[in-house]
Design a protein around this motif. Structure first.
Motif, PDB file in Angstrom:
ATOM      1  N   THR A   1      40.434  12.824  29.109  1.00  0.00           N
ATOM      2  CA  THR A   1      39.518  13.686  28.378  1.00  0.00           C
ATOM      3  C   THR A   1      38.131  13.055  28.235  1.00  0.00           C
ATOM      4  O   THR A   1      37.137  13.752  28.183  1.00  0.00           O
ATOM      5  N   LYS A   2      38.087  11.706  28.199  1.00  0.00           N
ATOM      6  CA  LYS A   2      36.788  11.032  28.116  1.00  0.00           C
ATOM      7  C   LYS A   2      35.966  11.298  29.365  1.00  0.00           C
ATOM      8  O   LYS A   2      34.769  11.600  29.291  1.00  0.00           O
ATOM      9  N   VAL A   3      36.620  11.182  30.534  1.00  0.00           N
ATOM     10  CA  VAL A   3      35.938  11.424  31.803  1.00  0.00           C
ATOM     11  C   VAL A   3      35.430  12.852  31.860  1.00  0.00           C
ATOM     12  O   VAL A   3      34.286  13.117  32.245  1.00  0.00           O
ATOM     13  N   LEU A   4      36.292  13.781  31.425  1.00  0.00           N
ATOM     14  CA  LEU A   4      35.907  15.196  31.451  1.00  0.00           C
ATOM     15  C   LEU A   4      34.746  15.462  30.509  1.00  0.00           C
ATOM     16  O   LEU A   4      33.820  16.204  30.823  1.00  0.00           O
ATOM     17  N   ARG A   5      34.779  14.835  29.322  1.00  0.00           N
ATOM     18  CA  ARG A   5      33.735  15.080  28.327  1.00  0.00           C
ATOM     19  C   ARG A   5      32.387  14.523  28.768  1.00  0.00           C
ATOM     20  O   ARG A   5      31.345  15.125  28.531  1.00  0.00           O
TER      21      ARG A   5
ATOM     22  N   SER B   1      30.705  16.948  31.034  1.00  0.00           N
ATOM     23  CA  SER B   1      30.200  18.166  30.411  1.00  0.00           C
ATOM     24  C   SER B   1      29.249  17.808  29.286  1.00  0.00           C
ATOM     25  O   SER B   1      29.546  17.984  28.118  1.00  0.00           O
ATOM     26  N   SER B   2      28.098  17.299  29.651  1.00  0.00           N
ATOM     27  CA  SER B   2      27.141  16.873  28.628  1.00  0.00           C
ATOM     28  C   SER B   2      26.474  18.060  27.944  1.00  0.00           C
ATOM     29  O   SER B   2      25.915  17.929  26.861  1.00  0.00           O
ATOM     30  N   ASN B   3      26.547  19.232  28.579  1.00  0.00           N
ATOM     31  CA  ASN B   3      25.840  20.392  28.040  1.00  0.00           C
ATOM     32  C   ASN B   3      26.476  20.920  26.763  1.00  0.00           C
ATOM     33  O   ASN B   3      25.807  21.247  25.804  1.00  0.00           O
ATOM     34  N   THR B   4      27.800  21.036  26.791  1.00  0.00           N
ATOM     35  CA  THR B   4      28.459  21.697  25.665  1.00  0.00           C
ATOM     36  C   THR B   4      29.342  20.726  24.893  1.00  0.00           C
ATOM     37  O   THR B   4      29.822  19.744  25.417  1.00  0.00           O
ATOM     38  N   GLN B   5      29.534  21.052  23.624  1.00  0.00           N
ATOM     39  CA  GLN B   5      30.498  20.311  22.799  1.00  0.00           C
ATOM     40  C   GLN B   5      31.603  21.253  22.365  1.00  0.00           C
ATOM     41  O   GLN B   5      32.050  21.221  21.235  1.00  0.00           O
ATOM     42  N   ARG B   6      32.013  22.124  23.284  1.00  0.00           N
ATOM     43  CA  ARG B   6      32.962  23.156  22.901  1.00  0.00           C
ATOM     44  C   ARG B   6      34.344  22.559  22.639  1.00  0.00           C
ATOM     45  O   ARG B   6      34.799  21.684  23.351  1.00  0.00           O
ATOM     46  N   LYS B   7      34.995  23.067  21.580  1.00  0.00           N
ATOM     47  CA  LYS B   7      36.314  22.540  21.220  1.00  0.00           C
ATOM     48  C   LYS B   7      37.422  23.560  21.388  1.00  0.00           C
ATOM     49  O   LYS B   7      38.586  23.233  21.284  1.00  0.00           O
ATOM     50  N   ARG B   8      37.061  24.822  21.544  1.00  0.00           N
ATOM     51  CA  ARG B   8      38.117  25.836  21.665  1.00  0.00           C
ATOM     52  C   ARG B   8      37.720  26.875  22.700  1.00  0.00           C
ATOM     53  O   ARG B   8      36.535  27.123  22.930  1.00  0.00           O
ATOM     54  N   VAL B   9      38.734  27.462  23.315  1.00  0.00           N
ATOM     55  CA  VAL B   9      38.471  28.450  24.359  1.00  0.00           C
ATOM     56  C   VAL B   9      39.660  29.388  24.486  1.00  0.00           C
ATOM     57  O   VAL B   9      40.794  29.016  24.193  1.00  0.00           O
TER      58      VAL B   9
ATOM     59  N   VAL C   1      45.411  31.965  27.845  1.00  0.00           N
ATOM     60  CA  VAL C   1      45.766  30.753  27.119  1.00  0.00           C
ATOM     61  C   VAL C   1      44.633  30.421  26.148  1.00  0.00           C
ATOM     62  O   VAL C   1      43.460  30.568  26.481  1.00  0.00           O
ATOM     63  N   SER C   2      44.997  30.052  24.918  1.00  0.00           N
ATOM     64  CA  SER C   2      43.969  29.558  24.000  1.00  0.00           C
ATOM     65  C   SER C   2      44.212  28.077  23.742  1.00  0.00           C
ATOM     66  O   SER C   2      45.310  27.681  23.363  1.00  0.00           O
ATOM     67  N   ILE C   3      43.177  27.278  24.008  1.00  0.00           N
ATOM     68  CA  ILE C   3      43.270  25.832  23.855  1.00  0.00           C
ATOM     69  C   ILE C   3      42.352  25.410  22.719  1.00  0.00           C
ATOM     70  O   ILE C   3      41.213  25.860  22.646  1.00  0.00           O
ATOM     71  N   ILE C   4      42.859  24.550  21.846  1.00  0.00           N
ATOM     72  CA  ILE C   4      42.034  24.009  20.762  1.00  0.00           C
ATOM     73  C   ILE C   4      42.134  22.489  20.796  1.00  0.00           C
ATOM     74  O   ILE C   4      43.231  21.928  20.831  1.00  0.00           O
ATOM     75  N   LEU C   5      40.980  21.817  20.818  1.00  0.00           N
ATOM     76  CA  LEU C   5      40.953  20.357  20.826  1.00  0.00           C
ATOM     77  C   LEU C   5      40.588  19.837  19.448  1.00  0.00           C
ATOM     78  O   LEU C   5      39.898  20.504  18.680  1.00  0.00           O
ATOM     79  N   ASN C   6      41.029  18.612  19.128  1.00  0.00           N
ATOM     80  CA  ASN C   6      40.611  18.011  17.862  1.00  0.00           C
ATOM     81  C   ASN C   6      39.382  17.125  18.073  1.00  0.00           C
ATOM     82  O   ASN C   6      38.793  17.110  19.160  1.00  0.00           O
ATOM     83  N   GLU C   7      39.012  16.357  17.055  1.00  0.00           N
ATOM     84  CA  GLU C   7      37.749  15.621  17.127  1.00  0.00           C
ATOM     85  C   GLU C   7      37.735  14.561  18.227  1.00  0.00           C
ATOM     86  O   GLU C   7      36.712  14.292  18.833  1.00  0.00           O
ATOM     87  N   SER C   8      38.896  13.943  18.466  1.00  0.00           N
ATOM     88  CA  SER C   8      38.937  12.919  19.510  1.00  0.00           C
ATOM     89  C   SER C   8      39.348  13.502  20.862  1.00  0.00           C
ATOM     90  O   SER C   8      39.845  12.796  21.733  1.00  0.00           O
TER      91      SER C   8
END
Lengths: 136, 545
Positions: free
Chosen positions: B463-467, B470-478, B491-498
């Motif tokens: 997830t670090k590599v992916l993040r 994607s420097s443009n967005t800080q999206r956490k859910r989709v 599918v709905s995906i929700i990520l936490n702070e880390s």
């Protein structure tokens, strides 16, 4: 995988009779893969072959079938999914070790390809027609 | 005024826009009011999905979050409405607004212990007993096998056999024989018959419940696509397509044109595969062996295309995040164009015999679904289109190159079994057209646009590599959805702070189709039950998950 299958069939050489496949749809298998396996009632069978993951909700049916089979009976778990859960080992609703509920004789780990492994198992069974008394 | 401005005026700061999705938060005492308002005056008629989330790690005042996802077909917008609930508080059951909520509410009570007023809350998926409070999807739950209840089989029968004394003589219960198409332990459909007509019926599912959504929370963000693909084995490549597409949407990763077209080709081939598999099942009811062999030839040629693509590789996954598993050469393109001609010939012979064939039409006349019911049950895909609704995600909100490709959306009139067959077989022809166009215009270039993403599954901190990419967005859910062969697969995906996965929920079309079955069959002849069930194209693992 194929080697272990051969070993098992050697072991059951004199005694083995009729297999019951739990977790396989035999009708669909004959249409899709072209393997024809005759269906039997659990009361006729001696060998229980478990394929795929067994969940807690499925377990009573497995126990029922095991209770109906005639003595002496054997149980074989075919594939990693049946042995330990496979890729679902993390899950809460599956049974990781069936041996807690049913005496298991053989574990056959590994990814099974139905076409190869099942047909090898069946051919090995076929080769002892006189003892088996089934016409495949 | 546009829909977005209207919603902003009404809900003020509680309303947000992230990407294509709308998000709305509301307090619990407004629950019924807000949802009725959205349905009546904001045109969000269509219900898509419902899921609960455990907020124990966020340390807010309330424990759970309940999410409704709705769709407005005219505006082509999806909205996620969230309510926060504490333990012990009760929600209103909204079964009267959208019928499919009945099973969703049962699942919420079973998995999280979120209660609903006036709802029938028998456990649905796991074999747990009703009285003990075991909620496996909670974050603080630990495995405790002893608390599972093992006497389900008897219990189901006890409940079923309750009929009024006057009727008990004339009515009887039977189990539908599904052994031709499904495994004995996949699912069970019980039917109560009186004078050859069905009075009540009952669908029992959950025998293959694997808890996939819980696995996703603990595990790997990259390889989860293969879990989704196991859910519908006939509709090949749909699951991993959806997962890769939604992860790329979440982290805003661009992929090359070549891999986009390759993905579309395989997805359309998967659609053909599923429709033909269903047709083969329906034909085996009529027992026409010639046509079944034609169907088999189509399936074999599709598998040939797939195998020649993955010549020496051992992987099952075609789609990898950031591109495709391997590249193709021009020989493959020529070969597969030849194979597609073969498929077209076979399908022509099938349609020449079956379309307008009186015997075939007679066997499929029942099972009419009016448009109103189709909306109420929130059907999607071919089942919705057969009742005359022109809605296809590929047309209405096209992803990849679906806007550049020529194809039509076939529609039915009455929505009976024969209409559903016609829609599916026309769809096969249309998707063959799409594949031909894509193969003719396969763009040049590399399959992998990003070198960093190559071999992502072997890295530790994915997830670090992916993040970083994607420097443009800080999206956490989709929430993303595609047009699967069966309906809308989302599918709905929700990520936490880390950036670890907090919650994943799958919107599968079969979940809705299966629970509508008792109502579709009511009052019809017993002999029609199996053809109707077949024509809905239900795959059982999609329900169990």
């Amino acid at each position: 995988m194929l080697k272990t299958l051969n070993k098992i069939t050697e072991y059951f050489d004199s005694k083995l009779c009729i297999p019951y496949f739990f977790g396989l749809n035999l009708n669909d298998l004959s249409v899709q893969e072209g393997i024809k396996i005759p269906e039997h009632d659990p009361e006729e069978c001696d060998l229980l072959v478990v394929v795929g993951v067994v969940t807690h909700k499925k377990l009573p049916f497995l126990m029922d079938i095991y209770a109906q089979m005639k003595e002496p009976k054997w149980v074989v778990l075919l594939g990693t999914d049946a042995c330990s859960g496979g890729i679902y080992y993390n899950s809460y609703s599956i049974i990781k070790d069936l041996a807690e509920y049913i005496p298991v004789d053989y574990y056959i780990p590994g990814g099974i390809s139905l076409k190869k492994d099942l047909s090898v198992l069946l051919e090995n069974l076929k080769s002892r027609k006189g003892i088996l008394g089934i016409s495949f | 005024m546009s829909l977005e401005k209207k919603l902003q005026n009404r809900f003020k700061s509680n309303f947000k826009v992230e990407g294509k999705m709308y998000y709305l938060e509301a307090s619990l005492h407004e629950q019924v009011q807000v949802l009725v308002e959205l349905k009546d005056s904001f045109s969000f008629i269509f219900f898509l999905d419902f899921f609960v989330r455990d907020l124990i790690n966020e340390k807010g005042p309330k424990r759970f979050e309940v999410n409704y996802i709705l769709l407005s077909m005219g505006e082509e917008k999806r909205i996620n409405v969230a309510f926060k609930v504490d333990e012990g508080e009760k929600l209103h059951s909204l079964n009267f607004l959208w019928k499919p909520l009945a099973w969703y509410e049962r699942e919420a009570k079973e998995m999280y212990g979120v209660y609903f007023i006036y709802s029938h809350c028998k456990p649905l998926l796991t074999g747990m007993s009703e009285k003990k409070s075991m909620h496996p999807m909670r974050k603080d739950w630990k495995n405790n096998y002893e608390d599972f209840n093992f006497d389900i089989q008897k219990k189901v029968f006890d409940d079923l056999h309750y009929v009024r004394a006057e009727l008990s003589e004339s009515r009887f219960w039977t189990q539908l024989e599904l052994s031709q198409f499904y495994c004995d332990t996949d699912w069970k459909v019980f039917v109560e018959v009186e004078e050859e007509k069905i009075q009540r019926s009952f669908v029992d599912v959950g025998y293959n419940h694997l808890g996939i959504e819980k696995i996703a929370e603990n595990g790997d963000i990259v390889n989860f696509g293969s879990y989704i693909e196991q859910l519908n084995q006939n509709a090949k490549f749909m699951g991993s397509f959806l997962w890769c597409y939604s992860i790329e949407e979440l982290f805003d990763i661009q992929i090359s044109d070549r891999s986009k077209t390759l993905r579309m080709i395989f997805k359309e081939l998967g659609r053909i595969h599923d429709h033909i598999c269903l047709l083969r099942k329906q034909l085996s009811l009529v027992k026409s062996i010639e046509l079944i062999s034609h169907c088999n030839e189509v399936l074999i040629t599709i598998n040939l295309i797939f195998r020649s693509y993955l010549k020496n590789k051992n992987t099952q996954n075609l789609f990898v995040i950031g591109g495709m598993a391997s590249d193709v050469n021009s020989f493959w393109v020529i070969e597969s164009l030849e194979q597609i001609e073969k498929i077209e010939k076979n399908i022509n012979t099938i349609t020449n015999i079956l379309n307008n064939n009186t015997l075939w039409m007679e066997s499929l006349t029942t099972g009419e679904i009016p448009v109103k019911d189709a909306f109420h049950w929130s059907f999607s895909g071919p089942t919705l289109r057969a009742s005359g609704v022109n809605y296809d995600i590929r047309k209405s909100s096209p992803y990849y190159f679906y806007s550049d490709v020529n194809f039509e959306v076939p529609l039915g009139v009455k929505g009976d079994n024969y209409d559903r067959y016609l829609v599916r077989i026309r769809e096969v022809e249309e998707s063959l057209k799409i594949v031909e166009q894509l193969l003719d215009n396969l763009p040049l270039g590399k399959v992998f646009a990003n070198k960093d993403l190559y071999g992502l599954s072997r890295l530790k901190n994915k997830t670090k590599v992916l993040r970083e990419l994607s420097s443009n967005t800080q999206r956490k859910r989709v929430y993303t959805s595609i047009e699967s062969s069966n309906g809308e697969l989302g599918v709905s995906i929700i990520l936490n702070e880390s950036d670890n996965v907090e919650r994943v929920h799958l919107r599968t079309p079969s979940y809705v189709l299966a629970q509508s079955f008792p109502e579709l069959v009511k009052g019809k002849y017993y002999a029609y039950a199996l053809p109707i069930l077949m024509s809905l194209n239900i795959s059982v693992p999609e329900i169990d998950r």
